[in-house]
Design a protein around this motif. Structure first.
Motif, PDB file in Angstrom:
ATOM      1  N   CYS A 241      26.988  50.968  38.786  1.00 12.72           N
ATOM      2  CA  CYS A 241      27.119  51.846  39.949  1.00 12.72           C
ATOM      3  C   CYS A 241      27.852  51.164  41.096  1.00 12.72           C
ATOM      4  O   CYS A 241      28.395  51.838  41.975  1.00 12.72           O
ATOM      5  CB  CYS A 241      25.755  52.348  40.400  1.00 12.72           C
ATOM      6  SG  CYS A 241      24.619  51.054  40.932  1.00 12.72           S
ATOM      7  N   ASP A 242      27.907  49.825  41.090  1.00  6.67           N
ATOM      8  CA  ASP A 242      28.598  49.093  42.156  1.00  6.67           C
ATOM      9  C   ASP A 242      30.107  49.264  42.095  1.00  6.67           C
ATOM     10  O   ASP A 242      30.807  49.033  43.087  1.00  6.67           O
ATOM     11  CB  ASP A 242      28.269  47.594  42.075  1.00  6.67           C
ATOM     12  CG  ASP A 242      26.796  47.295  42.272  1.00  6.67           C
ATOM     13  OD1 ASP A 242      26.162  48.009  43.068  1.00  6.67           O
ATOM     14  OD2 ASP A 242      26.290  46.362  41.622  1.00  6.67           O
ATOM     15  N   VAL A 243      30.623  49.655  40.941  1.00  5.74           N
ATOM     16  CA  VAL A 243      32.071  49.797  40.781  1.00  5.74           C
ATOM     17  C   VAL A 243      32.483  51.223  40.421  1.00  5.74           C
ATOM     18  O   VAL A 243      33.663  51.477  40.186  1.00  5.74           O
ATOM     19  CB  VAL A 243      32.611  48.825  39.701  1.00  5.74           C
ATOM     20  CG1 VAL A 243      32.417  47.379  40.135  1.00  5.74           C
ATOM     21  CG2 VAL A 243      31.944  49.077  38.357  1.00  5.74           C
ATOM     22  N   ALA A 244      31.526  52.147  40.379  1.00  2.14           N
ATOM     23  CA  ALA A 244      31.841  53.524  40.008  1.00  2.14           C
ATOM     24  C   ALA A 244      32.902  54.102  40.928  1.00  2.14           C
ATOM     25  O   ALA A 244      32.833  53.963  42.146  1.00  2.14           O
ATOM     26  CB  ALA A 244      30.579  54.388  40.059  1.00  2.14           C
ATOM     27  N   ASN A 245      33.911  54.727  40.327  1.00  5.49           N
ATOM     28  CA  ASN A 245      35.026  55.363  41.042  1.00  5.49           C
ATOM     29  C   ASN A 245      35.950  54.365  41.729  1.00  5.49           C
ATOM     30  O   ASN A 245      36.672  54.715  42.662  1.00  5.49           O
ATOM     31  CB  ASN A 245      34.526  56.383  42.072  1.00  5.49           C
ATOM     32  CG  ASN A 245      35.614  57.362  42.475  1.00  5.49           C
ATOM     33  OD1 ASN A 245      36.328  57.889  41.630  1.00  5.49           O
ATOM     34  ND2 ASN A 245      35.758  57.596  43.767  1.00  5.49           N
ATOM     35  N   THR A 246      35.974  53.112  41.277  1.00  8.89           N
ATOM     36  CA  THR A 246      36.894  52.120  41.821  1.00  8.89           C
ATOM     37  C   THR A 246      37.667  51.452  40.690  1.00  8.89           C
ATOM     38  O   THR A 246      37.324  51.591  39.508  1.00  8.89           O
ATOM     39  CB  THR A 246      36.172  51.019  42.622  1.00  8.89           C
ATOM     40  OG1 THR A 246      35.563  50.083  41.707  1.00  8.89           O
ATOM     41  CG2 THR A 246      35.108  51.600  43.529  1.00  8.89           C
ATOM     42  N   ASN A 247      38.681  50.695  41.073  1.00  6.57           N
ATOM     43  CA  ASN A 247      39.458  49.925  40.106  1.00  6.57           C
ATOM     44  C   ASN A 247      39.025  48.460  40.100  1.00  6.57           C
ATOM     45  O   ASN A 247      39.786  47.578  39.740  1.00  6.57           O
ATOM     46  CB  ASN A 247      40.957  50.019  40.430  1.00  6.57           C
ATOM     47  CG  ASN A 247      41.827  49.571  39.280  1.00  6.57           C
ATOM     48  OD1 ASN A 247      41.682  50.037  38.164  1.00  6.57           O
ATOM     49  ND2 ASN A 247      42.735  48.638  39.552  1.00  6.57           N
ATOM     50  N   LYS A 248      37.793  48.213  40.479  1.00  2.00           N
ATOM     51  CA  LYS A 248      37.297  46.839  40.591  1.00  2.00           C
ATOM     52  C   LYS A 248      36.515  46.402  39.354  1.00  2.00           C
ATOM     53  O   LYS A 248      35.919  47.215  38.650  1.00  2.00           O
ATOM     54  CB  LYS A 248      36.392  46.710  41.811  1.00  2.00           C
ATOM     55  CG  LYS A 248      37.105  46.834  43.142  1.00  2.00           C
ATOM     56  CD  LYS A 248      36.210  46.469  44.301  1.00  2.00           C
ATOM     57  CE  LYS A 248      35.101  47.462  44.512  1.00  2.00           C
ATOM     58  NZ  LYS A 248      34.337  47.187  45.748  1.00  2.00           N
ATOM     59  N   CYS A 249      36.518  45.090  39.151  1.00  2.00           N
ATOM     60  CA  CYS A 249      35.605  44.438  38.221  1.00  2.00           C
ATOM     61  C   CYS A 249      34.782  43.446  39.023  1.00  2.00           C
ATOM     62  O   CYS A 249      35.330  42.661  39.815  1.00  2.00           O
ATOM     63  CB  CYS A 249      36.366  43.704  37.121  1.00  2.00           C
ATOM     64  SG  CYS A 249      35.306  42.682  36.051  1.00  2.00           S
ATOM     65  N   LEU A 250      33.467  43.481  38.857  1.00  2.00           N
ATOM     66  CA  LEU A 250      32.584  42.500  39.481  1.00  2.00           C
ATOM     67  C   LEU A 250      31.996  41.608  38.399  1.00  2.00           C
ATOM     68  O   LEU A 250      31.560  42.093  37.344  1.00  2.00           O
ATOM     69  CB  LEU A 250      31.460  43.189  40.258  1.00  2.00           C
ATOM     70  CG  LEU A 250      31.868  44.067  41.436  1.00  2.00           C
ATOM     71  CD1 LEU A 250      30.623  44.586  42.165  1.00  2.00           C
ATOM     72  CD2 LEU A 250      32.772  43.323  42.407  1.00  2.00           C
ATOM     73  N   LEU A 251      31.991  40.303  38.679  1.00  2.00           N
ATOM     74  CA  LEU A 251      31.462  39.316  37.740  1.00  2.00           C
ATOM     75  C   LEU A 251      30.320  38.556  38.391  1.00  2.00           C
ATOM     76  O   LEU A 251      30.412  38.138  39.554  1.00  2.00           O
ATOM     77  CB  LEU A 251      32.554  38.316  37.339  1.00  2.00           C
ATOM     78  CG  LEU A 251      33.812  38.867  36.666  1.00  2.00           C
ATOM     79  CD1 LEU A 251      34.862  37.767  36.561  1.00  2.00           C
ATOM     80  CD2 LEU A 251      33.490  39.429  35.293  1.00  2.00           C
ATOM     81  N   ASN A 252      29.251  38.364  37.631  1.00  2.00           N
ATOM     82  CA  ASN A 252      28.143  37.523  38.077  1.00  2.00           C
ATOM     83  C   ASN A 252      27.875  36.474  37.022  1.00  2.00           C
ATOM     84  O   ASN A 252      27.806  36.776  35.826  1.00  2.00           O
ATOM     85  CB  ASN A 252      26.886  38.356  38.324  1.00  2.00           C
ATOM     86  CG  ASN A 252      25.677  37.488  38.639  1.00  2.00           C
ATOM     87  OD1 ASN A 252      24.817  37.300  37.787  1.00  2.00           O
ATOM     88  ND2 ASN A 252      25.636  36.948  39.837  1.00  2.00           N
ATOM     89  N   LEU A 253      27.763  35.206  37.467  1.00  3.62           N
ATOM     90  CA  LEU A 253      27.593  34.086  36.546  1.00  3.62           C
ATOM     91  C   LEU A 253      26.254  33.411  36.787  1.00  3.62           C
ATOM     92  O   LEU A 253      25.818  33.240  37.936  1.00  3.62           O
ATOM     93  CB  LEU A 253      28.709  33.052  36.739  1.00  3.62           C
ATOM     94  CG  LEU A 253      30.129  33.379  36.265  1.00  3.62           C
ATOM     95  CD1 LEU A 253      30.760  34.477  37.105  1.00  3.62           C
ATOM     96  CD2 LEU A 253      31.011  32.141  36.306  1.00  3.62           C
TER      97      LEU A 253
END
Length: 300
Positions: A241-253
């Motif tokens: 849901c943090d990236v819904a409707n966006t062209n982003k990728c979020l990464l958590n390590l």
């Protein structure tokens, strides 16, 4: 203005492309074709109601300089158009084309961006959404030859494309790209499916052997992606849901017991297909990467 044609206009990917392109300051959609639909696009893509008056029509390839191919049945049409016009570009989004190394430039901007801005013509193949999410989690390690041993992946295959996911094809796509970045990689790609509840979001959980402390790995990822406009490393838990409707990728390590765990989240219809295709278009035509892609996240 970039004169554009779109095949497979009835598909969800094509509908998302039209939504983006009618709001893009440098794009002009000349035609949208379909083998199964006719009349106004808004009859099929109801979200376009009141947004445009485009209708399904014939694919007049000589009237455009870029074709977004969303239907594998139109691949021969695109091949013929390319043969007769050396300056035509085709961005391939048909999920049934299969990934074939050497058949065109691979449209993962985070590794091929600089090649796309130097007179790149012909086909650009958009990655599958599943491979996109996984590869963005692996690229910094592969580029530094830090991938050792097997890679374990769990991906929620959502239903936004209304078709069956070919797991073996996705595994081969990931492996081919990883080995292109690190020819010494000898590990296996282990890919498991898990159910997802989102109709758009795609979450990939990736586990590899950690050969450095988590702070060093975070620094590696932040340095690699610091000049990229759509991929970001964050310190907190990420959800689709943090990236819904966006062209982003979020990464958590995170790291535990000698293993590096990477969670990658994207919107499958945008970053995983239509949004990435517009990103590629921007690069091919010398535009800023974010033009037409400054989209609002829909967290709630």
């Amino acid at each position: 203005m970039i004169d554009i044609g779109i095949t497979g206009g009835e598909t969800k990917i094509a509908g998302e492309l039209v939504r983006l392109l009618i709001n893009h300051p440098d794009a002009s959609v000349k035609w949208v074709s379909s083998h199964s639909e006719h009349g106004k696009l808004s009859r099929v893509h109801k979200g376009l109601t009141g947004e445009c008056d485009l209708e399904f029509g014939e694919p007049l390839t000589d009237e455009v300089e870029l074709i977004f191919n969303c239907d594998s049945f139109d691949s021969p049409l695109c091949d013929e158009a390319l043969a007769s016009n050396e300056k035509l570009r085709v961005i391939e989004l048909s999920r049934s084309y299969g990934f074939v190394e050497g058949s065109g430039m691979y449209g993962l901007c985070e590794i091929n961006r600089k090649f796309m801005v130097h007179d790149c013509y012909g086909y650009v193949l958009i990655p599958s959404a599943e491979a996109m999410a996984v590869l963005l989690a692996l690229v910094p390690l592969a580029k530094e030859r830090l991938l050792h041993g097997d890679v374990y992946i769990r991906v929620n295959f959502n239903n936004c494309f209304n078709n069956n996911v070919n797991i073996s094809s996705i595994k081969q796509e990931i492996l081919t790209v990883v080995k292109a970045l690190d020819s010494d990689f000898t590990g296996n790609i282990n890919l498991e499916e898990e159910s997802g509840v989102s109709t758009r979001g795609l979450v990939a959980h990736v586990e590899v052997v950690a050969h450095a402390d988590i702070d060093s790995i975070n620094d590696l990822y932040n340095k690699y992606y610091e000049d990229h406009n759509f991929t970001f490393v964050v310190n907190q838990k990420v959800e689709d849901c943090d990236v819904a409707n966006t062209n982003k990728c979020l990464l958590n390590l995170s790291a535990q017991d000698g293993k590096l765990h990477i969670t990658s989240v994207i919107d499958a219809l945008l970053k995983g297909s239509a949004g990435n295709a517009v990103h590629v278009m921007n690069l091919l035509f010398g535009l800023h990467e974010k033009v037409g892609l400054a989209l609002k996240a829909q967290v709630f």
